[in-house]
Design a protein around this motif. Structure first.
Motif, PDB file in Angstrom:
ATOM      1  N   GLU A  27       0.847  -1.192   0.000  1.00 49.10           N
ATOM      2  CA  GLU A  27       0.000   0.000   0.000  1.00 49.10           C
ATOM      3  C   GLU A  27       0.884   1.243   0.000  1.00 49.10           C
ATOM      4  N   ILE A  28       0.386   2.328  -0.591  1.00 49.72           N
ATOM      5  CA  ILE A  28       1.129   3.581  -0.577  1.00 49.72           C
ATOM      6  C   ILE A  28       0.768   4.319   0.704  1.00 49.72           C
ATOM      7  N   PRO A  29       1.756   4.678   1.529  1.00 51.07           N
ATOM      8  CA  PRO A  29       1.434   5.348   2.798  1.00 51.07           C
ATOM      9  C   PRO A  29       0.730   6.677   2.533  1.00 51.07           C
ATOM     10  N   GLY A  30      -0.325   6.931   3.269  1.00 56.48           N
ATOM     11  CA  GLY A  30      -1.032   8.204   3.108  1.00 56.48           C
ATOM     12  C   GLY A  30      -2.038   8.205   1.984  1.00 56.48           C
ATOM     13  N   VAL A  31      -2.243   7.058   1.361  1.00 63.39           N
ATOM     14  CA  VAL A  31      -3.267   6.969   0.310  1.00 63.39           C
ATOM     15  C   VAL A  31      -4.276   5.883   0.698  1.00 63.39           C
ATOM     16  N   ALA A  32      -5.510   6.306   0.924  1.00 65.71           N
ATOM     17  CA  ALA A  32      -6.561   5.336   1.248  1.00 65.71           C
ATOM     18  C   ALA A  32      -7.481   5.207   0.054  1.00 65.71           C
ATOM     19  N   SER A  33      -7.899   4.003  -0.251  1.00 59.97           N
ATOM     20  CA  SER A  33      -8.826   3.878  -1.379  1.00 59.97           C
ATOM     21  C   SER A  33      -9.788   2.730  -1.167  1.00 59.97           C
ATOM     22  N   GLU A  34     -10.968   2.863  -1.697  1.00 59.82           N
ATOM     23  CA  GLU A  34     -11.940   1.768  -1.663  1.00 59.82           C
ATOM     24  C   GLU A  34     -12.660   1.732  -3.005  1.00 59.82           C
ATOM     25  N   THR A  35     -13.062   0.532  -3.391  1.00 57.54           N
ATOM     26  CA  THR A  35     -13.676   0.335  -4.696  1.00 57.54           C
ATOM     27  C   THR A  35     -14.997  -0.399  -4.535  1.00 57.54           C
ATOM     28  N   VAL A  36     -16.025   0.097  -5.199  1.00 60.25           N
ATOM     29  CA  VAL A  36     -17.331  -0.550  -5.175  1.00 60.25           C
ATOM     30  C   VAL A  36     -17.745  -0.828  -6.616  1.00 60.25           C
ATOM     31  N   ARG A  37     -18.204  -2.030  -6.874  1.00 61.46           N
ATOM     32  CA  ARG A  37     -18.690  -2.344  -8.219  1.00 61.46           C
ATOM     33  C   ARG A  37     -20.194  -2.441  -8.194  1.00 61.46           C
ATOM     34  N   GLU A  38     -20.845  -1.803  -9.133  1.00 66.14           N
ATOM     35  CA  GLU A  38     -22.303  -1.883  -9.172  1.00 66.14           C
ATOM     36  C   GLU A  38     -22.767  -1.871 -10.611  1.00 66.14           C
ATOM     37  N   ASP A  39     -23.199  -3.028 -11.080  1.00 68.00           N
ATOM     38  CA  ASP A  39     -23.978  -3.095 -12.308  1.00 68.00           C
ATOM     39  C   ASP A  39     -23.286  -2.401 -13.498  1.00 68.00           C
ATOM     40  N   GLY A  40     -22.027  -2.782 -13.739  1.00 68.09           N
ATOM     41  CA  GLY A  40     -21.331  -2.226 -14.905  1.00 68.09           C
ATOM     42  C   GLY A  40     -20.535  -0.972 -14.650  1.00 68.09           C
ATOM     43  N   ILE A  41     -20.646  -0.430 -13.428  1.00 67.94           N
ATOM     44  CA  ILE A  41     -19.914   0.798 -13.092  1.00 67.94           C
ATOM     45  C   ILE A  41     -19.046   0.535 -11.873  1.00 67.94           C
ATOM     46  N   THR A  42     -17.768   0.884 -11.963  1.00 67.57           N
ATOM     47  CA  THR A  42     -16.859   0.741 -10.832  1.00 67.57           C
ATOM     48  C   THR A  42     -16.599   2.116 -10.240  1.00 67.57           C
ATOM     49  N   VAL A  43     -16.890   2.265  -8.951  1.00 69.42           N
ATOM     50  CA  VAL A  43     -16.665   3.534  -8.272  1.00 69.42           C
ATOM     51  C   VAL A  43     -15.483   3.374  -7.325  1.00 69.42           C
ATOM     52  N   THR A  44     -14.433   4.171  -7.532  1.00 75.96           N
ATOM     53  CA  THR A  44     -13.264   4.122  -6.664  1.00 75.96           C
ATOM     54  C   THR A  44     -13.123   5.455  -5.942  1.00 75.96           C
ATOM     55  N   ARG A  45     -12.993   5.392  -4.621  1.00 75.28           N
ATOM     56  CA  ARG A  45     -12.803   6.612  -3.833  1.00 75.28           C
ATOM     57  C   ARG A  45     -11.393   6.591  -3.264  1.00 75.28           C
ATOM     58  N   ILE A  46     -10.612   7.582  -3.642  1.00 73.74           N
ATOM     59  CA  ILE A  46      -9.221   7.658  -3.192  1.00 73.74           C
ATOM     60  C   ILE A  46      -9.054   8.912  -2.338  1.00 73.74           C
ATOM     61  N   LYS A  47      -8.339   8.736  -1.196  1.00 74.48           N
ATOM     62  CA  LYS A  47      -8.012   9.914  -0.395  1.00 74.48           C
ATOM     63  C   LYS A  47      -6.497  10.055  -0.342  1.00 74.48           C
ATOM     64  N   VAL A  48      -6.017  11.176  -0.799  1.00 75.36           N
ATOM     65  CA  VAL A  48      -4.590  11.491  -0.664  1.00 75.36           C
ATOM     66  C   VAL A  48      -4.466  12.300   0.612  1.00 75.36           C
ATOM     67  N   GLU A  49      -3.862  11.668   1.648  1.00 77.65           N
ATOM     68  CA  GLU A  49      -4.042  12.205   3.000  1.00 77.65           C
ATOM     69  C   GLU A  49      -3.028  13.253   3.403  1.00 77.65           C
ATOM     70  N   ASN A  50      -1.860  13.229   2.784  1.00 76.87           N
ATOM     71  CA  ASN A  50      -0.852  14.203   3.213  1.00 76.87           C
ATOM     72  C   ASN A  50       0.075  14.578   2.069  1.00 76.87           C
ATOM     73  N   GLU A  51       0.944  15.512   2.348  1.00 73.76           N
ATOM     74  CA  GLU A  51       1.800  16.082   1.303  1.00 73.76           C
ATOM     75  C   GLU A  51       2.784  15.033   0.765  1.00 73.76           C
ATOM     76  N   ALA A  52       3.252  14.124   1.655  1.00 75.82           N
ATOM     77  CA  ALA A  52       4.187  13.086   1.195  1.00 75.82           C
ATOM     78  C   ALA A  52       3.531  12.186   0.157  1.00 75.82           C
ATOM     79  N   ALA A  53       2.296  11.790   0.456  1.00 80.35           N
ATOM     80  CA  ALA A  53       1.563  10.954  -0.502  1.00 80.35           C
ATOM     81  C   ALA A  53       1.316  11.719  -1.789  1.00 80.35           C
ATOM     82  N   ALA A  54       0.986  12.999  -1.654  1.00 76.89           N
ATOM     83  CA  ALA A  54       0.752  13.838  -2.833  1.00 76.89           C
ATOM     84  C   ALA A  54       1.993  13.889  -3.708  1.00 76.89           C
ATOM     85  N   GLN A  55       3.167  14.018  -3.063  1.00 78.29           N
ATOM     86  CA  GLN A  55       4.420  14.052  -3.807  1.00 78.29           C
ATOM     87  C   GLN A  55       4.633  12.747  -4.557  1.00 78.29           C
TER      88      GLN A  55
END
Lengths: 340, 340, 340, 340
Positions: free
Chosen positions: B36-64
């Motif tokens: 896993e990339i530190p400072g990056v949280a993500s979750e994925t939901v699949r529904e009926d042909g559409i994949t929804v991914t929610r990503i959180k970039v939590e801090n400046e290190a992860a952003a870099q």
């Protein structure tokens, strides 16, 4: 001309590089062997920022080698067009008008009509060249038909159509043109189309005129039916401008660059040369397909972000050149006049 | 966020692959190390042909590491959108409306205005997404201002602008938006833009929503000034769709494919592995530049020939989704309604 | 200038004829009394197919009488423009450039920016004049801002915007311009707009330049907020072309023609004269409303079927004239050059 | 049908009022005499905000009286369309699809092609209806021709063309359609065109379907050649929407209003009635010409400022209705689906 695996229009056989320019097909073959290509005659004239190359593909054998139908090809290259330059644009318009006047088999009788068709999709910027030229053309056939003669002396009968693409019409462009030719009975058809080049430096800077018509597989839109003297019974002159490079061409160029880099790096390495040779065209094609496969839906094109202003400029140049070449009155007034 | 050589917006640092999608940046880094990339949280939901991914970039290190500003990114992927499918399009509109309602910091007071800006160049098909969405938006602010209330209950104050690109205006998009925000004082800015992806399969199938605004260097048009909460003082939500892949990304992918082919071919060859390692990113960048250099004038984009119908479809989807998310009355009537 | 029932912009008071041209307002008043209008000075010069009229509205009383704000108005009339005539078009471009150079309060410092705004709706042909001029303008401010100076000497800093209309943006055009002026701080604003004339022969043939800016109620689009020196703090020069006649003006003209016909027919009829007098403006207005009422939704405009080619021609003329007036280099190269 | 002074298409003879709607021609004649018109049968059904009128012009005498060719005319009127109303728009789409299914002589074999032509000028907003409908049509003929059958079951072969207007092509629309019909051999031609109405309340609210084809002099663009079963050999169904009123119609209406006002004012005045009678149609026509003469160049049209959003809405409705009527699969999915 049969369309075999080895002879797809737009592709230089054995090299698998897509180009709609005879000039580039010739370059590619010459790059491998410095000898002249049998059955291909060419001459180049440079004048004040514009290079004019006249190529004649003299027989079927030469056509097979180049992947270009037998006939005459004129290429105008003006690398300075890349940056806005109104003086060069004026000169290019004049050179184009002059070359067209010499090249076009224009009927002596101004009342015999010339049909200009604008190929391509007006909704896709790099494919909109043809329709844009049509919008700036001076059409006059209706004045001849109605015998109103409001135009006065010095104008030729000209009519025009932008048929639209298969996805909008459900009809092959070639069918629409054939139908119209049977009805309007023009003495000559001029077809304008956006082309694919093999080299990026040709985008924005090059105009090709050819008396071979439109061939299947050519153009940004990849025509399926040909529009040639054979198929429609009257001379067809094609005027084209490269506005895209095929993604497969760029990918191939990237692989070449990689191979050359390896060769440099691996100089002296026993056996590597052999491996490089082995990675032949077929394998390379498979690799190219692998890279581009994820986009399943049709052909990918490489085009610059600034495509809009280029298309606007070159459309005006071509429309002005055609207007001056067709109408004696416009010629005497100076090309660039009578843009509607 | 400083823009260093190692941190150009749109580029994943150390990989030099351009993408405007956080999802792809994450993919690229994960493809090299499964951790896993530190400072990056993500979750994925699949529904009926559409994949929804929610990503959180939590801090400046992860952003870099990702080359993406800290914040929240939602990606909707619907690979089926590649072929026309009106049922899927309806579902996508509904999912988009639902996600926007949860994501947008909408003011409780419907009279506080939301400004939607359509970035990009309406004259270049793959860059025209923003302006096309604006044309289909239900704008209402003028009804609020004039207190005519002709609209009835259930509508929010919404205004919109397509500022046009630098070559047409001579003014940075960011300047125009800043100016307008100071005048109109919206509670929220939504910015619509065409994006660059790193992978061809993302074209035509993906929508990204982010609360990080528009960052310099992002988008097909390569914005120079940022439009973020920091620069304009109100929340900025960006909605983007990848419509192009950078030519440099395709060239890089081609080189990778070549290297992998060599590795397969050269298995067992003493020393070659070493050479392949040596051909590092810097050298590869030089090679990529060599391939693309001949077209000096700006960035080259790879885009499908059928870009027009795609842009039309996805613009309608996004406009319908925004209309339903912003106006309670449109939501209850069903997304897709009230397209002007 | 207060907007009273008797003083609606675009309407000549007491005559209830709508026109955005000071020239026509003067004509209408003079047609009733041959005396000069106090506070209105005018001179007319004819040159080679073009009539240039300079009108000065000297004080508020004159402004009230004409329904035109105090200031200077230049009108170029070229009736020959009705039929395509490239020589006349060239001359008109040159005269326009010359008049603009004399009229515009241009800053001596080429780096002080001029903001050109294209008013009107690009989706409605007769209202698309402003946005079309903007597309052909040579904008340069970004080159000044980036200090790249790729343009070379002889260019002025110019920026431009087509804000779009209220129905697309939800924001008054005047608000967008005010916002942009505060940010960009131009030395001068030039606003291009399609106008309403009172007489059909003015369509296609007339250009008005005025230093009074844009007034509420003027233009095809009927602006609600003014854009004048008073409201934005910098000089505002308006360039307009009549492209429509209000339906109410045509209906009024039809009624006049009918009254005159009656007068001729009824010569000698006792009492009819009296009745004709009685049918005064108020009653006539009611009649006009009765005729046009069935179309409840906003203003009806009268415009020729060939509006598209006219708008194209005159937009090019105005863009070329502005480019030559603003940029010393374009002037010396000849107007018509440097159209992007 | 001969085109005499008394029988110009679009004009109701003896009344000299221009309308392309059979419904209005009938209204005008009935307004003068309450008796039924011999040879004209009509019935009217009202359903939920939409009035459907079916008129049959049974013989040549009736055609002469109405100024409409013998045949069937269906008119859908939905006055509520004036203000945006998506529910009504959905119902209108469904009613249109239903009426078209009953009215169109569709071949049982789905592989026999239907040609849809979009008449009019895409550059002039009120004349752009036809081309806009074509852009939203589901065309399929190419899938049938290539036997790829990618579409699946339930689709009919449909092709389409927007030929453009005489000023752009120099070729009569009728010639282009005839040429295409000879080539494509459709079982049916559907022609879409913008029409002129005589009454302002019909703009934005009315759709006419007729099996009489396109007649010379009809439409906003005033077609010169007819496109009818007689001229092209296959059934031609015309679908039209009034988007303009002729300026001469408005001027005539203004004069009527004036006469009526005089009659009221002059009640009891000896002799005036006589004069009013004397001012007959011929004199009135001269007066109308006097009012409109100053604009020499072609026909003047009266159209609302908001024409753009109306054209967009009604084009979608018509395209959706045609798609559902032609393709069984679209019908079952619900009209409005499969808009490309």
């Amino acid at each position: 001309m049969p369309c075999t695996a080895e002879h797809r229009e737009g592709y230089v056989p054995h090299y698998n590089i897509r180009t709609d320019l005879a000039l580039e097909a010739q370059e590619i073959i010459k790059s491998q062997s410095d000898a002249e290509i049998p059955g291909v005659a060419s001459e180049t004239v440079r004048e004040d920022g514009i290079t004019v190359t006249r190529i004649k593909v003299e027989n079927e054998a030469a056509a097979q080698q180049l992947g270009k139908a037998p006939g005459h090809y004129i290429t105008l290259e003006a690398p300075g067009m890349r940056s806005p330059n109104t003086d060069l644009q004026d000169r290019l318009t004049e050179v184009l008008a002059r070359e067209l006047r010499q090249f076009l088999p224009l009927p002596a009788n101004l009342a015999e009509t010339v049909l200009v068709v604008g190929l391509g999709n007006w909704n896709v910027t790099p494919d909109a060249l043809g329709p844009k030229v049509i919008e700036d053309l001076l059409v006059t056939r209706h004045a001849f038909e109605m015998r109103t003669n409001t135009l006065g002396e010095g104008f030729r009968s000209v009519c025009a159509l932008s048929p639209g693409v298969l996805g909008i019409t459900g009809i092959e462009t070639g069918e629409i043109i054939q139908a119209l030719v049977q009805r309007v009975k023009p003495a000559l058809v001029i077809a304008i189309d956006a082309l694919a080049a093999s080299r990026l430096e040709r985008l924005h800077t090059t105009i090709q005129i050819a008396d071979t018509g439109i061939n299947p597989g050519s153009g940004v839109g990849n025509h399926r039916l040909g529009v040639t003297r054979q198929t429609i019974g009257v001379p067809v002159v094609a005027i084209g401008v490269p506005t895209v490079v095929d993604a497969s061409t760029i990918v191939g160029a990237a692989m070449n660059a990689m191979i050359n880099a390896f060769k440099r790096e691996a100089a002296g390495m026993e056996g590597l040369g052999l491996h490089l040779e082995r990675l032949d065209w077929n394998e390379r094609q498979i690799l190219i397909r692998e890279v581009l496969e994820p986009y399943a839906g049709g052909r990918l094109m490489v085009t610059p972000k600034e495509i809009d202003s280029f298309i606007d400029d070159i459309s005006l140049t071509i429309a002005a050149g055609i207007n001056a070449a067709l109408h004696p009155k416009v010629q005497s007034a100076g090309a660039g006049k009578y843009l509607q």
